[in-house]
Design an enzyme around this catalytic site. Sequence first.
Site, PDB file in Angstrom:
ATOM      1  N   GLY A  18      16.878  54.544  70.128  1.00 38.38           N
ATOM      2  CA  GLY A  18      15.857  54.871  71.197  1.00 38.38           C
ATOM      3  C   GLY A  18      16.191  56.336  71.443  1.00 38.38           C
ATOM      4  N   ILE A  19      15.926  56.532  72.865  1.00 38.30           N
ATOM      5  CA  ILE A  19      15.924  58.035  73.453  1.00 38.30           C
ATOM      6  C   ILE A  19      17.092  58.581  73.025  1.00 38.30           C
ATOM      7  CG2 ILE A  19      15.972  59.082  75.558  1.00 38.30           C
ATOM      8  CD1 ILE A  19      14.403  56.711  76.679  1.00 38.30           C
ATOM      9  N   ASP A  62      32.559  52.428  75.991  1.00 34.21           N
ATOM     10  CA  ASP A  62      31.921  51.950  77.212  1.00 34.21           C
ATOM     11  C   ASP A  62      31.965  52.910  78.171  1.00 34.21           C
ATOM     12  OD1 ASP A  62      31.040  50.263  79.154  1.00 34.21           O
ATOM     13  OD2 ASP A  62      32.382  48.535  78.903  1.00 34.21           O
ATOM     14  N   TYR A  93      18.657  47.961  81.487  1.00 33.94           N
ATOM     15  CA  TYR A  93      17.426  47.644  82.449  1.00 33.94           C
ATOM     16  C   TYR A  93      17.038  46.073  82.394  1.00 33.94           C
ATOM     17  CZ  TYR A  93      15.488  49.672  78.091  1.00 33.94           C
ATOM     18  OH  TYR A  93      15.340  49.867  77.053  1.00 33.94           O
ATOM     19  N   TYR A 154      18.285  48.215  89.281  1.00 26.75           N
ATOM     20  CA  TYR A 154      17.989  49.210  88.223  1.00 26.75           C
ATOM     21  C   TYR A 154      17.495  50.418  89.148  1.00 26.75           C
ATOM     22  CZ  TYR A 154      15.973  51.917  84.557  1.00 26.75           C
ATOM     23  OH  TYR A 154      15.640  53.151  83.694  1.00 26.75           O
ATOM     24  N   LYS A 158      19.357  54.137  89.399  1.00 25.88           N
ATOM     25  CA  LYS A 158      18.548  55.420  89.029  1.00 25.88           C
ATOM     26  C   LYS A 158      18.202  56.437  90.333  1.00 25.88           C
ATOM     27  CE  LYS A 158      18.304  54.634  84.787  1.00 25.88           C
ATOM     28  NZ  LYS A 158      19.625  55.177  83.491  1.00 25.88           N
ATOM     29  N   PRO A 184      11.983  59.256  82.739  1.00 28.16           N
ATOM     30  CA  PRO A 184      10.831  58.958  81.816  1.00 28.16           C
ATOM     31  C   PRO A 184      10.145  57.820  82.619  1.00 28.16           C
ATOM     32  CG  PRO A 184      12.835  58.859  80.798  1.00 28.16           C
ATOM     33  CD  PRO A 184      13.154  58.712  82.322  1.00 28.16           C
ATOM     34  N   VAL A 187       8.857  54.027  77.931  1.00 25.03           N
ATOM     35  CA  VAL A 187       8.973  54.642  76.735  1.00 25.03           C
ATOM     36  C   VAL A 187       9.122  53.583  75.677  1.00 25.03           C
ATOM     37  CG1 VAL A 187      10.567  56.304  75.445  1.00 25.03           C
ATOM     38  CG2 VAL A 187       9.898  56.596  77.583  1.00 25.03           C
TER      39      VAL A 187
HETATM   40  P1  NAD Z   1      17.953  51.223  74.663  1.00 20.08           P
HETATM   41  O1  NAD Z   1      18.486  50.040  75.211  1.00 20.08           O
HETATM   42  O2  NAD Z   1      16.960  51.275  73.673  1.00 20.08           O
HETATM   43  O3  NAD Z   1      19.289  51.778  74.043  1.00 20.08           O
HETATM   44  C1  NAD Z   1      20.472  52.168  75.043  1.00 20.08           C
HETATM   45  C2  NAD Z   1      21.744  52.416  74.291  1.00 20.08           C
HETATM   46  O4  NAD Z   1      22.856  52.574  75.119  1.00 20.08           O
HETATM   47  C3  NAD Z   1      22.070  51.531  73.231  1.00 20.08           C
HETATM   48  O5  NAD Z   1      22.423  52.125  71.947  1.00 20.08           O
HETATM   49  C4  NAD Z   1      23.298  50.796  73.808  1.00 20.08           C
HETATM   50  O6  NAD Z   1      24.144  50.332  72.750  1.00 20.08           O
HETATM   51  C5  NAD Z   1      24.084  51.792  74.798  1.00 20.08           C
HETATM   52  N1  NAD Z   1      24.507  51.353  75.725  1.00 20.08           N
HETATM   53  C6  NAD Z   1      24.319  50.198  76.621  1.00 20.08           C
HETATM   54  N2  NAD Z   1      25.265  49.806  77.578  1.00 20.08           N
HETATM   55  C7  NAD Z   1      26.349  50.963  77.336  1.00 20.08           C
HETATM   56  C8  NAD Z   1      27.660  51.032  77.476  1.00 20.08           C
HETATM   57  N3  NAD Z   1      27.862  50.349  78.553  1.00 20.08           N
HETATM   58  N4  NAD Z   1      28.392  51.903  76.999  1.00 20.08           N
HETATM   59  C9  NAD Z   1      27.935  52.675  75.956  1.00 20.08           C
HETATM   60  N5  NAD Z   1      26.685  52.643  75.381  1.00 20.08           N
HETATM   61  C10 NAD Z   1      26.004  51.709  76.006  1.00 20.08           C
HETATM   62  O7  NAD Z   1      17.512  52.338  75.834  1.00 20.08           O
HETATM   63  P2  NAD Z   1      16.318  53.120  76.043  1.00 20.08           P
HETATM   64  O8  NAD Z   1      15.073  52.588  76.123  1.00 20.08           O
HETATM   65  O9  NAD Z   1      16.620  54.377  74.797  1.00 20.08           O
HETATM   66  O10 NAD Z   1      16.926  54.064  77.219  1.00 20.08           O
HETATM   67  C11 NAD Z   1      17.714  55.232  77.453  1.00 20.08           C
HETATM   68  C12 NAD Z   1      18.211  55.767  78.793  1.00 20.08           C
HETATM   69  O11 NAD Z   1      16.713  55.984  79.290  1.00 20.08           O
HETATM   70  C13 NAD Z   1      18.372  54.531  79.876  1.00 20.08           C
HETATM   71  O12 NAD Z   1      19.413  55.251  80.735  1.00 20.08           O
HETATM   72  C14 NAD Z   1      17.435  53.935  80.328  1.00 20.08           C
HETATM   73  O13 NAD Z   1      17.586  53.467  81.764  1.00 20.08           O
HETATM   74  C15 NAD Z   1      16.355  55.340  80.530  1.00 20.08           C
HETATM   75  N6  NAD Z   1      14.961  55.056  80.753  1.00 20.08           N
HETATM   76  C16 NAD Z   1      14.490  54.383  79.855  1.00 20.08           C
HETATM   77  C17 NAD Z   1      13.209  54.083  79.744  1.00 20.08           C
HETATM   78  C18 NAD Z   1      12.359  53.404  78.898  1.00 20.08           C
HETATM   79  O14 NAD Z   1      11.236  53.067  79.116  1.00 20.08           O
HETATM   80  N7  NAD Z   1      12.886  53.127  77.725  1.00 20.08           N
HETATM   81  C19 NAD Z   1      12.328  54.466  81.299  1.00 20.08           C
HETATM   82  C20 NAD Z   1      13.041  55.277  81.752  1.00 20.08           C
HETATM   83  C21 NAD Z   1      14.228  55.410  81.841  1.00 20.08           C
END
Ligand code: NAD
Length: 250
Positions: A18-19, A62, A93, A154, A158, A184, A187
Amino acid sequence: AKEHRPRRVALVTGVAAGIGQGYALRLARDGHRVAIADLGSADETEKLVREDGGEVFSVRCDVSDAESVARCAEAVTDRFGGVDILVHNAGIYPMAPFADTDWTPWRRIMDVNLDSVFHLTKAFLPAMTRGSWGRIVVMASTTFHAGSAGMVAYTASKGAVIGFVRSLAAEVGEQGVTVNAIAPGLVRTPGTLSGPQLELGAFDAIVANQAIKRTGLPEDLMGVVSFLATDDAAFMTGQTLVVDGGFVRA
Ligand code: NAD
């Protein structure tokens, strides 16, 4: 003219996919040495960065656990001598109505999304202020601006992150450290594609309300982190950069 971009050390959390994976790849491509921290295996990201010619060091961490973050900080400092750019991206989330959100899931969301900001900043800020240079970037979300059913905990977590960057920025501005958030919209990532978002029709509904009618991708965010990490961004702090195709106007 030749561009001289200093090579620094970046730590990105939540990088397995992901991001966060996009951030790690981009910061490595910018020439930074990149430490990547995830709860799970970040092997794929490590491999991608290496194949791309980047220098990468992977640690299991973690982010919600102070001791785990302290161990991560020690390992990264041993390997790279310190961290100049902290990009805290790990977050969860889970969706549920507030009526069905008990204390345990509420606490978990706060632990992972908010308390992690405390642990990571405690671990990495002192060396940044000592060295008079640092960048802290934390992930927020436009759920904070828009309000979003099923995401009360959530959104609260944030919103707290946005408050955190605003006030910490005021404390460390004179020491060369900037503190910003990126918000964002929805995404396309493994997290959102495997969650209830698809079933709820969230992708289509949100796109319909964006100025730019397509779903956001990690690539849409990578340039923002890249910029925030530069010296050019030295005068921008305490901000939340909304990157959502024009869904909300913050
Ligand atoms: P994702 O769920 O695809 O990936 C998240 C990653 O974080 C995973 O690799 C997971 O293993 C890791 N993770 C989770 N808990 C953890 C912990 N306790 N310690 C260490 N690593 C941990 O997430 P994403 O969709 O790529 O989102 C990334 C960030 O962007 C998040 O903070 C999310 O809230 C924010 N965000 C995402 C979106 C979206 O639509 N995807 C929108 C707004 C904000």
